[in-house]
Design an enzyme around this catalytic site. Structure first.
Site: not given
Length: 144
Positions: A69, A72
């Site tokens: 991600c 993230c």
């Protein structure tokens, strides 16, 4: 009479009782002798998650994330910076949803990154999406 808090060690995951007045003193675990607060988020697994959630008397902010991600990964330095600012009043932890899909399912994590704040073992607030360090700190302090 002095009050104390139970703090779970981020290394061996064993509970430690600390006087509240000494939380800022960078205590060490009575079992493994590691620092109880080192200013870095604690990586939690299914095996250690419940111990932290159920035993610690500090608020716990959990970042549910995945290595693939982009947001993230972009938020990771901000989350680490927030850990340095919020410890020892709160514990910051990370759960890799790729490695721990059961935990992600248990807390109905539908998108990542998702930050979930727990107090006394119960979810009290949730925020989805990447945030900078100042926003994380401000959000946690507004709830705690």
């Amino acid at each position: 009479m002095s009050t104390s808090k139970i703090v779970v060690c981020p290394h061996c995951h064993r509970p430690n009782r600390l006087p509240e007045a000494r939380l800022d003193d960078q205590g060490r675990c009575g079992h493994c002798r590691s620092a109880l607060f080192d200013g870095t988020p604690t990586a939690l697994t299914a095996a250690s998650f419940d111990r932290h959630l159920e035993r610690t008397e500090l608020p716990i902010l959990v970042d549910f994330w995945a290595p693939w991600c982009g947001p993230c990964r972009a938020m990771a330095p901000a989350f680490a910076a927030a850990a340095r600012q919020l410890e020892p009043t709160a514990r910051l932890a990370k759960v890799n949803t790729e490695d721990e899909p059961a935990l992600a399912g248990r807390f109905a994590i539908r998108s990542i990154p998702t930050l979930v704040l727990f107090i006394n073992g119960r979810e009290v607030a949730r925020q989805t999406g990447a945030m900078d360090a100042a926003s994380i700190v401000r959000w946690v302090r507004s709830v705690v």
